[in-house]
Design an enzyme around this catalytic site. Structure first.
Site, PDB file in Angstrom:
ATOM      1  N   GLY A   1       5.212  33.833  -7.780  1.00 39.34           N
ATOM      2  CA  GLY A   1       6.341  33.465  -6.922  1.00 39.34           C
ATOM      3  C   GLY A   1       7.481  32.861  -7.724  1.00 39.34           C
TER       4      GLY A   1
ATOM      5  N   THR B   1       4.557  37.469  -1.112  1.00 40.84           N
ATOM      6  CA  THR B   1       5.994  37.157  -1.225  1.00 40.84           C
ATOM      7  C   THR B   1       6.418  37.065  -2.688  1.00 40.84           C
ATOM      8  OG1 THR B   1       5.565  34.773  -1.086  1.00 40.84           O
ATOM      9  CG2 THR B   1       6.105  35.902   0.979  1.00 40.84           C
TER      10      THR B   1
ATOM     11  N   ASN C   1     -10.368  26.781  -1.076  1.00 43.52           N
ATOM     12  CA  ASN C   1     -10.968  27.558  -2.170  1.00 43.52           C
ATOM     13  C   ASN C   1     -10.506  27.028  -3.524  1.00 43.52           C
ATOM     14  OD1 ASN C   1     -12.526  29.252  -0.578  1.00 43.52           O
ATOM     15  ND2 ASN C   1     -10.948  30.841  -0.426  1.00 43.52           N
TER      16      ASN C   1
ATOM     17  N   TYR D   1       3.959  26.688   9.045  1.00 37.06           N
ATOM     18  CA  TYR D   1       4.161  26.204   7.672  1.00 37.06           C
ATOM     19  C   TYR D   1       3.943  24.696   7.592  1.00 37.06           C
ATOM     20  CZ  TYR D   1       6.623  25.522   3.186  1.00 37.06           C
ATOM     21  OH  TYR D   1       6.964  25.189   1.888  1.00 37.06           O
TER      22      TYR D   1
ATOM     23  N   TYR E   1     -11.107  15.946  -0.191  1.00 37.72           N
ATOM     24  CA  TYR E   1     -11.874  16.307  -1.402  1.00 37.72           C
ATOM     25  C   TYR E   1     -11.807  15.188  -2.441  1.00 37.72           C
ATOM     26  CZ  TYR E   1     -13.693  20.947  -0.468  1.00 37.72           C
ATOM     27  OH  TYR E   1     -14.444  21.986   0.016  1.00 37.72           O
TER      28      TYR E   1
ATOM     29  N   THR F   1      14.431  23.501  -3.460  1.00 33.72           N
ATOM     30  CA  THR F   1      14.615  23.821  -4.875  1.00 33.72           C
ATOM     31  C   THR F   1      15.181  25.234  -4.984  1.00 33.72           C
ATOM     32  OG1 THR F   1      12.813  22.349  -5.485  1.00 33.72           O
ATOM     33  CG2 THR F   1      13.412  24.043  -7.092  1.00 33.72           C
TER      34      THR F   1
ATOM     35  N   ARG G   1      16.655  31.957   2.523  1.00 31.00           N
ATOM     36  CA  ARG G   1      16.992  30.565   2.231  1.00 31.00           C
ATOM     37  C   ARG G   1      18.481  30.476   1.892  1.00 31.00           C
ATOM     38  NH1 ARG G   1      11.581  28.585  -1.072  1.00 31.00           N
ATOM     39  NH2 ARG G   1      11.512  30.726  -1.833  1.00 31.00           N
TER      40      ARG G   1
HETATM   41  P1  NAD Z   1       7.280  32.085  -3.211  1.00 31.80           P
HETATM   42  O1  NAD Z   1       7.086  32.795  -1.920  1.00 31.80           O
HETATM   43  O2  NAD Z   1       8.254  32.622  -4.183  1.00 31.80           O
HETATM   44  O3  NAD Z   1       5.891  31.915  -3.970  1.00 31.80           O
HETATM   45  C1  NAD Z   1       4.655  31.804  -3.306  1.00 31.80           C
HETATM   46  C2  NAD Z   1       3.644  32.682  -4.013  1.00 31.80           C
HETATM   47  O4  NAD Z   1       2.370  32.547  -3.358  1.00 31.80           O
HETATM   48  C3  NAD Z   1       4.011  34.175  -3.946  1.00 31.80           C
HETATM   49  O5  NAD Z   1       3.928  34.752  -5.231  1.00 31.80           O
HETATM   50  C4  NAD Z   1       2.965  34.757  -3.010  1.00 31.80           C
HETATM   51  O6  NAD Z   1       2.685  36.115  -3.253  1.00 31.80           O
HETATM   52  C5  NAD Z   1       1.783  33.829  -3.266  1.00 31.80           C
HETATM   53  N1  NAD Z   1       0.794  33.822  -2.183  1.00 31.80           N
HETATM   54  C6  NAD Z   1       1.008  33.602  -0.866  1.00 31.80           C
HETATM   55  N2  NAD Z   1      -0.145  33.717  -0.181  1.00 31.80           N
HETATM   56  C7  NAD Z   1      -1.119  33.997  -1.099  1.00 31.80           C
HETATM   57  C8  NAD Z   1      -2.527  34.244  -1.009  1.00 31.80           C
HETATM   58  N3  NAD Z   1      -3.177  34.208   0.177  1.00 31.80           N
HETATM   59  N4  NAD Z   1      -3.208  34.488  -2.149  1.00 31.80           N
HETATM   60  C9  NAD Z   1      -2.576  34.524  -3.341  1.00 31.80           C
HETATM   61  N5  NAD Z   1      -1.252  34.318  -3.479  1.00 31.80           N
HETATM   62  C10 NAD Z   1      -0.528  34.063  -2.379  1.00 31.80           C
HETATM   63  O7  NAD Z   1       7.659  30.573  -2.829  1.00 31.80           O
HETATM   64  P2  NAD Z   1       8.128  29.363  -3.765  1.00 31.80           P
HETATM   65  O8  NAD Z   1       9.471  28.943  -3.334  1.00 31.80           O
HETATM   66  O9  NAD Z   1       7.885  29.690  -5.194  1.00 31.80           O
HETATM   67  O10 NAD Z   1       7.114  28.221  -3.306  1.00 31.80           O
HETATM   68  C11 NAD Z   1       5.957  27.918  -4.075  1.00 31.80           C
HETATM   69  C12 NAD Z   1       5.233  26.734  -3.431  1.00 31.80           C
HETATM   70  O11 NAD Z   1       6.088  25.603  -3.414  1.00 31.80           O
HETATM   71  C13 NAD Z   1       4.800  27.007  -1.989  1.00 31.80           C
HETATM   72  O12 NAD Z   1       3.534  26.421  -1.772  1.00 31.80           O
HETATM   73  C14 NAD Z   1       5.847  26.277  -1.183  1.00 31.80           C
HETATM   74  O13 NAD Z   1       5.346  25.843   0.054  1.00 31.80           O
HETATM   75  C15 NAD Z   1       6.195  25.110  -2.089  1.00 31.80           C
HETATM   76  N6  NAD Z   1       7.568  24.605  -1.827  1.00 31.80           N
HETATM   77  C16 NAD Z   1       8.666  25.279  -2.280  1.00 31.80           C
HETATM   78  C17 NAD Z   1       9.929  24.777  -2.011  1.00 31.80           C
HETATM   79  C18 NAD Z   1      11.183  25.437  -2.526  1.00 31.80           C
HETATM   80  O14 NAD Z   1      12.277  24.919  -2.283  1.00 31.80           O
HETATM   81  N7  NAD Z   1      11.110  26.530  -3.261  1.00 31.80           N
HETATM   82  C19 NAD Z   1      10.089  23.614  -1.247  1.00 31.80           C
HETATM   83  C20 NAD Z   1       8.943  22.982  -0.775  1.00 31.80           C
HETATM   84  C21 NAD Z   1       7.686  23.480  -1.087  1.00 31.80           C
HETATM   85  N1  UDP Z   2      21.192  28.015   6.560  1.00 33.86           N
HETATM   86  C1  UDP Z   2      22.452  28.473   6.908  1.00 33.86           C
HETATM   87  N2  UDP Z   2      22.753  29.791   6.673  1.00 33.86           N
HETATM   88  C2  UDP Z   2      21.864  30.663   6.110  1.00 33.86           C
HETATM   89  C3  UDP Z   2      20.589  30.188   5.747  1.00 33.86           C
HETATM   90  C4  UDP Z   2      20.278  28.857   5.998  1.00 33.86           C
HETATM   91  O1  UDP Z   2      23.284  27.725   7.420  1.00 33.86           O
HETATM   92  O2  UDP Z   2      22.217  31.849   5.930  1.00 33.86           O
HETATM   93  C5  UDP Z   2      20.859  26.601   6.797  1.00 33.86           C
HETATM   94  C6  UDP Z   2      19.556  26.378   7.572  1.00 33.86           C
HETATM   95  O3  UDP Z   2      19.799  26.422   8.959  1.00 33.86           O
HETATM   96  C7  UDP Z   2      19.163  25.009   7.097  1.00 33.86           C
HETATM   97  C8  UDP Z   2      19.679  24.942   5.646  1.00 33.86           C
HETATM   98  O4  UDP Z   2      20.658  25.987   5.546  1.00 33.86           O
HETATM   99  O5  UDP Z   2      19.799  24.004   7.855  1.00 33.86           O
HETATM  100  C9  UDP Z   2      18.602  25.160   4.604  1.00 33.86           C
HETATM  101  O6  UDP Z   2      17.904  26.335   4.966  1.00 33.86           O
HETATM  102  P1  UDP Z   2      16.750  26.939   4.056  1.00 33.86           P
HETATM  103  O7  UDP Z   2      16.155  28.092   4.819  1.00 33.86           O
HETATM  104  O8  UDP Z   2      17.261  27.208   2.695  1.00 33.86           O
HETATM  105  O9  UDP Z   2      15.691  25.765   3.879  1.00 33.86           O
HETATM  106  P2  UDP Z   2      14.990  24.737   4.874  1.00 33.86           P
HETATM  107  O10 UDP Z   2      15.535  24.877   6.260  1.00 33.86           O
HETATM  108  O11 UDP Z   2      13.549  25.071   4.815  1.00 33.86           O
HETATM  109  O12 UDP Z   2      15.356  23.427   4.309  1.00 33.86           O
END
Ligand code: NAD
Ligand code: UDP
Length: 335
Positions: A16, A42, A106, A152, A166, A182, A193
């Site tokens: 990801g 994803t 797991n 979520y 755990y 992020t 996003r």
């Molecule tokens: P992403 O979707 O790019 O990455 C998630 C990865 O998990 C993907 O590669 C997907 O294929 C894999 N995955 C999902 N279900 C799976 C399964 N059952 N088995 C194996 N792989 C699986 O998302 P991301 O932005 O990189 O987020 C990574 C983690 O960080 C997530 O747990 C997310 O909840 C957390 N997180 C991200 C943000 C952010 O702003 N990016 C914010 C808060 C939390």
């Molecule tokens: N948002 C927006 N236009 C877009 C996508 C998102 O105004 O095209 C807004 C959304 O409603 C939220 C904020 O931007 O208030 C951040 O959205 P995002 O999906 O990035 O993250 P999260 O809501 O999970 O913080």
């Protein structure tokens, strides 16, 4: 020598956005082996082009809600696996709940069997639409348990609960990072996003789609800062949850202005309905990360946006970059 050097590390969700940056950082820090376990639901194999050039990296194609095991020692298990954008988890609600619950357990079992440190990627979403501002780790949150974001938010809250269980019941050494919004290279342009949405719109010459009146706030952290915080937490002995995010808070309208400025002008704004349960404000209190990890963000929004825009510009110019020839995706289950 740093505490990643020589370690064998499993990254669940390594293909990801965040997982792939984490794999690269762990290799750079001298890990003896980094194994990504991902079902690509994803994620994207192209995120792993750089790690795959390194002989210490292995990519396994496996759904972590199905059992898996590894031979030999494991020092760290990082659980990054979960759909993470509101569009993704709206389309994959059951998968999101299953990976956050069964998949997390797991991963915990693996860490328990190996005596490994287990780090859980949790989220600011566990605070829901927060009634306390900025959000400190002591705050328990305000989450709708049956709303469109609940698959979520509640999966992530359950994830924290089973990690804590755990730790208490089996003495697994656990870490919980609560990640705030992020952004950076390798987000998917169409993941919905706000960062890829606005940058994509600006690159295509389209209007910014601001949801609601744009007065809701977010605080945007650049990916390298976030990964640095995660690694610091993993090698620390901090068992309480730690917020990692950038405290610079802004409205979504201000964020649209920042993207426009970084692009040198362009897009206007069109307003669209605010999605249900969209949090009104979000800003991390990072006192704990500062005090316990000596961490704080370093990359200014303007600099992070420049890198991110350059990435998306390359992506749109070469819409299907070639895969490397040494791509190694093994079929699961993992042994
Ligand atoms: P992403 O979707 O790019 O990455 C998630 C990865 O998990 C993907 O590669 C997907 O294929 C894999 N995955 C999902 N279900 C799976 C399964 N059952 N088995 C194996 N792989 C699986 O998302 P991301 O932005 O990189 O987020 C990574 C983690 O960080 C997530 O747990 C997310 O909840 C957390 N997180 C991200 C943000 C952010 O702003 N990016 C914010 C808060 C939390
Ligand atoms: N948002 C927006 N236009 C877009 C996508 C998102 O105004 O095209 C807004 C959304 O409603 C939220 C904020 O931007 O208030 C951040 O959205 P995002 O999906 O990035 O993250 P999260 O809501 O999970 O913080």
């Amino acid at each position: 020598m740093n505490r990643i050097h020589g370690k064998r590390i499993i990254v669940l969700g390594g293909a990801g956005f965040l997982g792939s940056h984490l794999c690269e950082r762990l290799l750079a820090d001298g890990a003896s082996e980094v194994v990504s376990v991902d079902n690509f639901i994803t994620g994207d194999a192209r995120n792993l082009v750089e790690p795959r050039k390194d002989g210490r990296f292995v990519s396994l194609h496996h759904d972590i809600t199905e059992p898996f095991a590894f031979e030999g020692p494991v020092d760290f298990v990082f659980n990054m696996a979960s759909p993470a954008s509101p569009i993704d988890y709206a389309q994959l609600p059951i998968e999101t709940l299953r990976v956050g619950s069964i998949g997390t357990e797991n991963g915990l079992r693996l860490a328990q069997n190996k005596g490994a440190v287990f780090l859980q990627a949790s989220t600011s979403e566990i605070y829901g639409d927060p009634l306390v501002h900025p959000q400190r780790e002591e705050y328990w949150g305000n989450v709708n348990p049956i709303g469109p974001r609940s698959c979520y938010d509640e999966a992530k809250r359950y994830g924290e609960a089973i990690v804590a269980a755990y730790r208490r019941a089996h003495e697994v050494r656990t870490r919980i990072v609560r990640i705030f919004n992020t952004y950076g290279p390798r987000m998917r342009l169409n993941d919905g996003r706000v960062v890829p949405a606005f940058v994509g719109q600006a690159l295509r010459g389209e209007d910014f789609t601001v949801f609601g009146d744009g007065s809701q706030t977010r605080s945007f952290c650049y990916v390298s800062d976030l990964i640095d915080g995660i690694v610091r937490l993993a090698v620390s002995d901090v068992e309480e949850p730690v917020n990692i995010g950038n405290p610079r808070e802004m409205t979504i309208l201000q964020f649209a202005e920042a993207v426009r400025a970084a692009m040198g002008g362009g897009s206007r704004i069109t307003f669209q309905p605010l999605p249900k349960d969209d949090p009104k404000q979000r800003q991390p209190d990072i006192t704990r990360a500062r005090q316990l990890l000596g961490w704080e963000p370093r990359v200014a929004l303007e600099d992070g946006l420049r890198e991110t825009i350059a990435y998306f510009r390359r992506l749109t110019e070469h819409s299907d970059p070639p895969r490397t020839s040494n791509t190694r995706v093994d079929a699961g289950p993992v042994v």
